[in-house]
Scaffold this motif. Structure first.
Motif, PDB file in Angstrom:
ATOM      1  N   ILE A   1      33.973  37.858  25.360  1.00  0.00           N
ATOM      2  CA  ILE A   1      33.468  37.019  25.218  1.00  0.00           C
ATOM      3  C   ILE A   1      32.526  37.274  26.286  1.00  0.00           C
ATOM      4  O   ILE A   1      32.703  38.395  27.420  1.00  0.00           O
ATOM      5  CB  ILE A   1      34.092  36.079  26.350  1.00  0.00           C
ATOM      6  N   LYS A   2      31.289  37.067  26.169  1.00  0.00           N
ATOM      7  CA  LYS A   2      30.428  38.881  26.265  1.00  0.00           C
ATOM      8  C   LYS A   2      29.528  38.692  26.939  1.00  0.00           C
ATOM      9  O   LYS A   2      29.034  39.224  28.281  1.00  0.00           O
ATOM     10  CB  LYS A   2      28.841  38.720  25.217  1.00  0.00           C
ATOM     11  N   PHE A   3      29.167  37.204  28.378  1.00  0.00           N
ATOM     12  CA  PHE A   3      29.039  35.942  29.441  1.00  0.00           C
ATOM     13  C   PHE A   3      30.613  36.478  30.444  1.00  0.00           C
ATOM     14  O   PHE A   3      29.691  36.434  31.384  1.00  0.00           O
ATOM     15  CB  PHE A   3      28.439  34.345  28.541  1.00  0.00           C
ATOM     16  N   LEU A   4      31.650  37.118  30.034  1.00  0.00           N
ATOM     17  CA  LEU A   4      31.726  37.088  31.578  1.00  0.00           C
ATOM     18  C   LEU A   4      32.895  38.490  30.959  1.00  0.00           C
ATOM     19  O   LEU A   4      32.967  38.922  30.478  1.00  0.00           O
ATOM     20  CB  LEU A   4      33.666  35.936  30.257  1.00  0.00           C
ATOM     21  N   LYS A   5      33.617  38.432  32.486  1.00  0.00           N
ATOM     22  CA  LYS A   5      33.949  39.611  32.747  1.00  0.00           C
ATOM     23  C   LYS A   5      35.185  39.158  33.422  1.00  0.00           C
ATOM     24  O   LYS A   5      35.547  38.522  34.633  1.00  0.00           O
ATOM     25  CB  LYS A   5      33.099  41.107  33.546  1.00  0.00           C
ATOM     26  N   ILE A   6      36.568  40.689  33.557  1.00  0.00           N
ATOM     27  CA  ILE A   6      37.420  40.968  34.462  1.00  0.00           C
ATOM     28  C   ILE A   6      37.613  41.161  35.550  1.00  0.00           C
ATOM     29  O   ILE A   6      37.708  42.244  35.092  1.00  0.00           O
ATOM     30  CB  ILE A   6      39.125  40.185  33.475  1.00  0.00           C
ATOM     31  N   THR A   7      37.950  40.647  36.676  1.00  0.00           N
ATOM     32  CA  THR A   7      37.714  42.063  38.284  1.00  0.00           C
ATOM     33  C   THR A   7      39.225  41.454  38.352  1.00  0.00           C
ATOM     34  O   THR A   7      39.763  40.489  37.895  1.00  0.00           O
ATOM     35  CB  THR A   7      36.848  41.066  39.056  1.00  0.00           C
ATOM     36  N   THR A   8      40.040  42.563  39.735  1.00  0.00           N
ATOM     37  CA  THR A   8      41.103  42.684  39.980  1.00  0.00           C
ATOM     38  C   THR A   8      40.957  42.139  41.851  1.00  0.00           C
ATOM     39  O   THR A   8      39.736  42.862  42.365  1.00  0.00           O
ATOM     40  CB  THR A   8      41.552  43.506  40.024  1.00  0.00           C
ATOM     41  N   SER A   9      41.369  40.756  42.517  1.00  0.00           N
ATOM     42  CA  SER A   9      40.774  41.330  43.911  1.00  0.00           C
ATOM     43  C   SER A   9      41.164  42.102  45.016  1.00  0.00           C
ATOM     44  O   SER A   9      42.340  42.368  44.166  1.00  0.00           O
ATOM     45  CB  SER A   9      40.697  39.601  44.185  1.00  0.00           C
ATOM     46  N   GLN A  10      41.531  41.638  46.222  1.00  0.00           N
ATOM     47  CA  GLN A  10      42.203  42.866  46.874  1.00  0.00           C
ATOM     48  C   GLN A  10      44.137  42.462  46.989  1.00  0.00           C
ATOM     49  O   GLN A  10      44.974  43.552  47.424  1.00  0.00           O
ATOM     50  CB  GLN A  10      42.022  41.876  48.316  1.00  0.00           C
ATOM     51  N   GLU A  11      44.035  41.228  46.470  1.00  0.00           N
ATOM     52  CA  GLU A  11      45.726  40.985  46.691  1.00  0.00           C
ATOM     53  C   GLU A  11      46.034  41.269  44.983  1.00  0.00           C
ATOM     54  O   GLU A  11      46.908  41.115  44.938  1.00  0.00           O
ATOM     55  CB  GLU A  11      45.845  39.596  46.847  1.00  0.00           C
ATOM     56  N   ASN A  12      45.506  42.115  44.374  1.00  0.00           N
ATOM     57  CA  ASN A  12      45.991  42.048  43.003  1.00  0.00           C
ATOM     58  C   ASN A  12      45.461  41.422  42.105  1.00  0.00           C
ATOM     59  O   ASN A  12      46.412  41.112  40.937  1.00  0.00           O
ATOM     60  CB  ASN A  12      47.015  43.214  43.293  1.00  0.00           C
ATOM     61  N   ARG A  13      44.840  40.115  41.950  1.00  0.00           N
ATOM     62  CA  ARG A  13      44.931  38.863  40.963  1.00  0.00           C
ATOM     63  C   ARG A  13      43.825  39.262  39.883  1.00  0.00           C
ATOM     64  O   ARG A  13      43.043  40.212  40.465  1.00  0.00           O
ATOM     65  CB  ARG A  13      45.185  38.002  42.085  1.00  0.00           C
ATOM     66  N   LYS A  14      43.875  38.556  39.303  1.00  0.00           N
ATOM     67  CA  LYS A  14      42.711  38.939  37.782  1.00  0.00           C
ATOM     68  C   LYS A  14      41.958  37.338  37.990  1.00  0.00           C
ATOM     69  O   LYS A  14      41.904  36.328  38.151  1.00  0.00           O
ATOM     70  CB  LYS A  14      43.594  39.155  36.743  1.00  0.00           C
ATOM     71  N   ILE A  15      40.507  37.675  38.523  1.00  0.00           N
ATOM     72  CA  ILE A  15      39.601  37.106  38.298  1.00  0.00           C
ATOM     73  C   ILE A  15      38.981  37.526  37.437  1.00  0.00           C
ATOM     74  O   ILE A  15      38.273  37.631  36.823  1.00  0.00           O
ATOM     75  CB  ILE A  15      39.131  36.827  40.239  1.00  0.00           C
TER      76      ILE A  15
END
Length: 324
Positions: free
Chosen positions: A303-317
């Motif tokens: 989805i071109k409007f979204l991205k996935i990052t990883t938090s300090q707790e190693n969770r996918k955001i």
């Protein structure tokens, strides 16, 4: 008429202690789909009163009875005799496969051992047959299903009306079958090839030995698939090809809803698992594999409007693109 060279030869071994004589016609008819029967043996204590119903069937169907006295209370001597005979037949190299007819899970190891030796193992038993024996066979068929099918052919519609069917105890959920087919088609598409109806039937049988479209009220796999919304069938050069129905309008709805969920969450974004729960709550029938993705994260990454990052707790955001 003699045996054709390409006919597979089978040994049919029946456990009389666990199978009713009423099924014998269905058993032998079903085996004609696989090949020719070269051994027909049935095991039980023929001095007991419960074996009396079998005696007529033995004569009419030329089945060899193997006597096994019940020497010990609580022990099934029939099992061991059948197993020993099966191994003896295996080592003669005179057959291509076995049909083990029993509702007893004690034959699980025998079925596994015969398959280890390259044998086809057709299992047949009542719907109470344990999952372990079913899974150990190459193919497993419920005898009640065969009985219902033959009665349907013999009876008029008025006689059939209101008759309760013998529903299989271990019938696989249709959604499980549907998901397995989606995986097969998606895997082939990723390799750039089409999926034939025959391949689907073959791979389903290998994955689920007791899969049978007759359990769902169909006589053919093609009709079964035609009535599932996820698939479409096409005839290409006299070969039936199965594909996934393209539903771009539904995909757009899901993409729009997913972006809205992330927007409403604000700057902190949404955890991947929470977003997945939201999507499945709003669209219960959503399956990422139907749209060509192996996982939800791959779908969202597309989805071109979204991205996935990883938090300090190693969770996918999941966040909106352009956020610093």
């Amino acid at each position: 008429m003699g045996i054709k060279m390409d006919d597979k030869r089978y040994a049919v071994l029946i456990d009389a202690d666990n199978i009713s004589s009423k099924y014998i016609g269905n058993i032998l008819d079903e085996m004609t789909k696989y090949g020719v029967i070269t051994y027909k043996r049935i095991y039980g204590d023929w001095t007991s009163s419960q074996a009396a119903k079998w005696k007529k069937e033995l004569m009419e169907n030329s089945i060899t009875p193997i006597q096994q006295f019940r020497n010990t209370v609580g022990k099934n001597a029939t099992d061991s005799t059948l197993i020993i005979d099966a191994m003896d037949i295996l080592y003669t190299n005179n057959v291509d496969g076995f049909c083990i007819v029993s509702s007893d899970g004690d034959f699980t190891r025998l079925a596994s051992r015969l398959r280890e030796s390259g044998m086809d193992v057709i299992g047949m038993g009542e719907n109470k047959t344990p999952r372990s024996f079913r899974a150990a066979c190459s193919v497993f068929t419920d005898l009640e299903l065969l009985m219902d099918e033959s009665e349907d052919e013999a009876e008029t519609p008025s006689k059939n009306e209101g008759r309760k069917k013998n529903m299989p105890k271990y019938k696989l959920k249709q959604t499980k079958i549907e998901n397995a087919i989606i995986e097969i088609i998606t895997e082939n598409e990723n390799k750039g090839r089409q999926t034939g109806l025959g391949e689907i039937g073959s791979r389903l049988q290998k994955k689920y030995s007791d899969f049978d479209v007759r359990n769902y009220g169909y006589s053919s796999l093609s009709t079964f698939l035609e009535e599932i919304d996820s698939f479409e069938l096409k005839n290409v050069n006299n070969t039936v090809i199965v594909g996934l129905k393209e539903d771009n309008s539904m995909k757009k709805q899901i993409v729009t809803y997913t972006v809205e969920c992330v927007q409403q969450a604000g700057e902190q974004g949404v955890e991947m698992c929470s977003l997945g729960q939201m999507i499945h709550s709003a669209y219960p029938n959503f399956k990422v594999k139907e749209y060509g993705y192996s996982t939800l994260s791959k779908f969202i990454s597309g989805i071109k409007f979204l991205k996935i990052t990883t938090s300090q707790e190693n969770r996918k955001i999941v966040e909106l693109k352009g956020k610093q």
